[in-house]
Design a protein around this motif. Structure first.
Motif, PDB file in Angstrom:
ATOM      1  N   ASP A  40       0.853  -1.197   0.000  1.00 48.53           N
ATOM      2  CA  ASP A  40       0.000   0.000   0.000  1.00 48.53           C
ATOM      3  C   ASP A  40       0.887   1.246   0.000  1.00 48.53           C
ATOM      4  O   ASP A  40       1.116   1.884   1.029  1.00 48.53           O
ATOM      5  CB  ASP A  40      -0.927  -0.010   1.214  1.00 48.53           C
ATOM      6  N   ILE A  41       1.376   1.591  -1.176  1.00 48.18           N
ATOM      7  CA  ILE A  41       2.326   2.698  -1.311  1.00 48.18           C
ATOM      8  C   ILE A  41       1.711   4.017  -0.880  1.00 48.18           C
ATOM      9  O   ILE A  41       2.306   4.760  -0.097  1.00 48.18           O
ATOM     10  CB  ILE A  41       2.861   2.792  -2.751  1.00 48.18           C
ATOM     11  N   GLY A  43      -0.880   4.628   1.012  1.00 48.21           N
ATOM     12  CA  GLY A  43      -1.145   4.612   2.449  1.00 48.21           C
ATOM     13  C   GLY A  43       0.134   4.791   3.255  1.00 48.21           C
ATOM     14  O   GLY A  43       0.157   5.526   4.242  1.00 48.21           O
ATOM     15  N   GLY A  44       1.197   4.120   2.842  1.00 45.34           N
ATOM     16  CA  GLY A  44       2.486   4.253   3.513  1.00 45.34           C
ATOM     17  C   GLY A  44       3.029   5.664   3.450  1.00 45.34           C
ATOM     18  O   GLY A  44       3.553   6.189   4.432  1.00 45.34           O
ATOM     19  N   LEU A  45       2.877   6.291   2.298  1.00 46.16           N
ATOM     20  CA  LEU A  45       3.328   7.683   2.163  1.00 46.16           C
ATOM     21  C   LEU A  45       2.488   8.609   3.034  1.00 46.16           C
ATOM     22  O   LEU A  45       3.017   9.553   3.636  1.00 46.16           O
ATOM     23  CB  LEU A  45       3.283   8.121   0.702  1.00 46.16           C
ATOM     24  N   ASN A  46       1.192   8.346   3.110  1.00 46.02           N
ATOM     25  CA  ASN A  46       0.320   9.177   3.953  1.00 46.02           C
ATOM     26  C   ASN A  46       0.733   9.114   5.416  1.00 46.02           C
ATOM     27  O   ASN A  46       0.812  10.139   6.095  1.00 46.02           O
ATOM     28  CB  ASN A  46      -1.143   8.761   3.800  1.00 46.02           C
ATOM     29  N   VAL A  47       0.989   7.909   5.927  1.00 46.29           N
ATOM     30  CA  VAL A  47       1.406   7.762   7.325  1.00 46.29           C
ATOM     31  C   VAL A  47       2.777   8.400   7.539  1.00 46.29           C
ATOM     32  O   VAL A  47       3.004   9.099   8.531  1.00 46.29           O
ATOM     33  CB  VAL A  47       1.418   6.275   7.754  1.00 46.29           C
ATOM     34  N   THR A  48       3.679   8.180   6.607  1.00 54.05           N
ATOM     35  CA  THR A  48       5.015   8.781   6.697  1.00 54.05           C
ATOM     36  C   THR A  48       4.918  10.295   6.821  1.00 54.05           C
ATOM     37  O   THR A  48       5.585  10.910   7.658  1.00 54.05           O
ATOM     38  CB  THR A  48       5.852   8.402   5.455  1.00 54.05           C
ATOM     39  N   ARG A  49       4.081  10.890   6.010  1.00 61.47           N
ATOM     40  CA  ARG A  49       3.919  12.357   6.030  1.00 61.47           C
ATOM     41  C   ARG A  49       3.153  12.826   7.262  1.00 61.47           C
ATOM     42  O   ARG A  49       3.464  13.873   7.823  1.00 61.47           O
ATOM     43  CB  ARG A  49       3.240  12.805   4.745  1.00 61.47           C
ATOM     44  N   GLU A  50       2.151  12.061   7.685  1.00 59.68           N
ATOM     45  CA  GLU A  50       1.360  12.448   8.863  1.00 59.68           C
ATOM     46  C   GLU A  50       2.243  12.584  10.102  1.00 59.68           C
ATOM     47  O   GLU A  50       2.069  13.505  10.900  1.00 59.68           O
ATOM     48  CB  GLU A  50       0.267  11.417   9.129  1.00 59.68           C
ATOM     49  N   TYR A  51       3.188  11.667  10.270  1.00 62.05           N
ATOM     50  CA  TYR A  51       4.070  11.700  11.439  1.00 62.05           C
ATOM     51  C   TYR A  51       5.403  12.379  11.137  1.00 62.05           C
ATOM     52  O   TYR A  51       6.289  12.391  11.977  1.00 62.05           O
ATOM     53  CB  TYR A  51       4.302  10.274  11.970  1.00 62.05           C
ATOM     54  N   ASP A  52       5.519  12.951   9.951  1.00 65.79           N
ATOM     55  CA  ASP A  52       6.740  13.619   9.507  1.00 65.79           C
ATOM     56  C   ASP A  52       7.976  12.748   9.778  1.00 65.79           C
ATOM     57  O   ASP A  52       8.965  13.187  10.339  1.00 65.79           O
ATOM     58  CB  ASP A  52       6.896  14.988  10.180  1.00 65.79           C
ATOM     59  N   ALA A  53       7.862  11.480   9.382  1.00 66.19           N
ATOM     60  CA  ALA A  53       8.961  10.533   9.566  1.00 66.19           C
ATOM     61  C   ALA A  53      10.179  10.973   8.766  1.00 66.19           C
ATOM     62  O   ALA A  53      10.052  11.405   7.619  1.00 66.19           O
ATOM     63  CB  ALA A  53       8.522   9.138   9.139  1.00 66.19           C
ATOM     64  N   GLY A  71       6.117  -3.423  -7.977  1.00 69.04           N
ATOM     65  CA  GLY A  71       5.045  -2.477  -7.693  1.00 69.04           C
ATOM     66  C   GLY A  71       4.113  -2.281  -8.864  1.00 69.04           C
ATOM     67  O   GLY A  71       4.511  -2.387 -10.022  1.00 69.04           O
ATOM     68  N   GLU A  72       2.874  -2.000  -8.555  1.00 65.13           N
ATOM     69  CA  GLU A  72       1.874  -1.733  -9.589  1.00 65.13           C
ATOM     70  C   GLU A  72       1.576  -0.248  -9.710  1.00 65.13           C
ATOM     71  O   GLU A  72       0.998   0.186 -10.687  1.00 65.13           O
ATOM     72  CB  GLU A  72       0.593  -2.502  -9.274  1.00 65.13           C
ATOM     73  N   VAL A  73       1.943   0.526  -8.718  1.00 63.17           N
ATOM     74  CA  VAL A  73       1.706   1.964  -8.718  1.00 63.17           C
ATOM     75  C   VAL A  73       2.933   2.653  -9.290  1.00 63.17           C
ATOM     76  O   VAL A  73       4.062   2.320  -8.940  1.00 63.17           O
ATOM     77  CB  VAL A  73       1.424   2.473  -7.285  1.00 63.17           C
ATOM     78  N   ASP A  74       2.707   3.586 -10.184  1.00 63.24           N
ATOM     79  CA  ASP A  74       3.819   4.269 -10.841  1.00 63.24           C
ATOM     80  C   ASP A  74       4.319   5.444  -9.985  1.00 63.24           C
ATOM     81  O   ASP A  74       4.146   6.601 -10.337  1.00 63.24           O
ATOM     82  CB  ASP A  74       3.407   4.751 -12.223  1.00 63.24           C
ATOM     83  N   ILE A  75       4.897   5.113  -8.840  1.00 65.63           N
ATOM     84  CA  ILE A  75       5.462   6.118  -7.935  1.00 65.63           C
ATOM     85  C   ILE A  75       6.896   5.718  -7.656  1.00 65.63           C
ATOM     86  O   ILE A  75       7.152   4.619  -7.165  1.00 65.63           O
ATOM     87  CB  ILE A  75       4.670   6.196  -6.609  1.00 65.63           C
ATOM     88  N   ASP A  76       7.827   6.598  -7.976  1.00 66.64           N
ATOM     89  CA  ASP A  76       9.238   6.330  -7.690  1.00 66.64           C
ATOM     90  C   ASP A  76       9.513   6.773  -6.258  1.00 66.64           C
ATOM     91  O   ASP A  76       9.636   7.960  -5.968  1.00 66.64           O
ATOM     92  CB  ASP A  76      10.135   7.072  -8.672  1.00 66.64           C
ATOM     93  N   LEU A  77       9.579   5.820  -5.356  1.00 71.57           N
ATOM     94  CA  LEU A  77       9.705   6.130  -3.928  1.00 71.57           C
ATOM     95  C   LEU A  77      11.023   6.814  -3.577  1.00 71.57           C
ATOM     96  O   LEU A  77      11.063   7.619  -2.647  1.00 71.57           O
ATOM     97  CB  LEU A  77       9.519   4.865  -3.097  1.00 71.57           C
ATOM     98  N   VAL A  78      12.075   6.526  -4.296  1.00 75.24           N
ATOM     99  CA  VAL A  78      13.345   7.200  -4.035  1.00 75.24           C
ATOM    100  C   VAL A  78      13.207   8.681  -4.373  1.00 75.24           C
ATOM    101  O   VAL A  78      13.607   9.556  -3.590  1.00 75.24           O
ATOM    102  CB  VAL A  78      14.504   6.539  -4.809  1.00 75.24           C
TER     103      VAL A  78
END
Length: 95
Positions: A40-41, A43-53, A71-78
């Protein structure tokens, strides 16, 4: 540069549980945190940003440009991590 060098801290609290991140922030805001997420990319990004990790902590198979990418979502996490000013710490255990 390692996380310890950047944050002058020997500890990174990483968890699948938001409560662990919240408790760490409340106890000692200087400790770097990471939300450990899998498929859940968004969702993971949302939680990361919510807690300012400070650290983005995705599964190894979500990193584009690697032979492990599934991955199926076209988001480059790096790219996202660096745009957000975060460090990337990939976890490698397949769940």
């Amino acid at each position: 540069m390692s996380i310890a060098d950047e944050f002058q801290n020997d500890v990174l609290v990483s968890s699948f549980y938001e409560a662990a991140l919240s408790t760490t922030r409340e106890s000692d805001p200087s400790i770097p945190i990471a939300f450990r997420f899998g498929s859940d990319i968004e969702g993971g990004l949302n939680v990361t940003r919510e807690y300012d990790a400070e650290v983005l902590h995705p599964s190894y198979d979500l990193i584009q440009g690697t032979p492990f990418f599934e991955g199926e979502v076209d988001i480059d996490l790096v790219d996202v991590a660096y745009e957000d000013g975060r460090t990337v710490n990939v976890w490698a255990v397949k769940t």
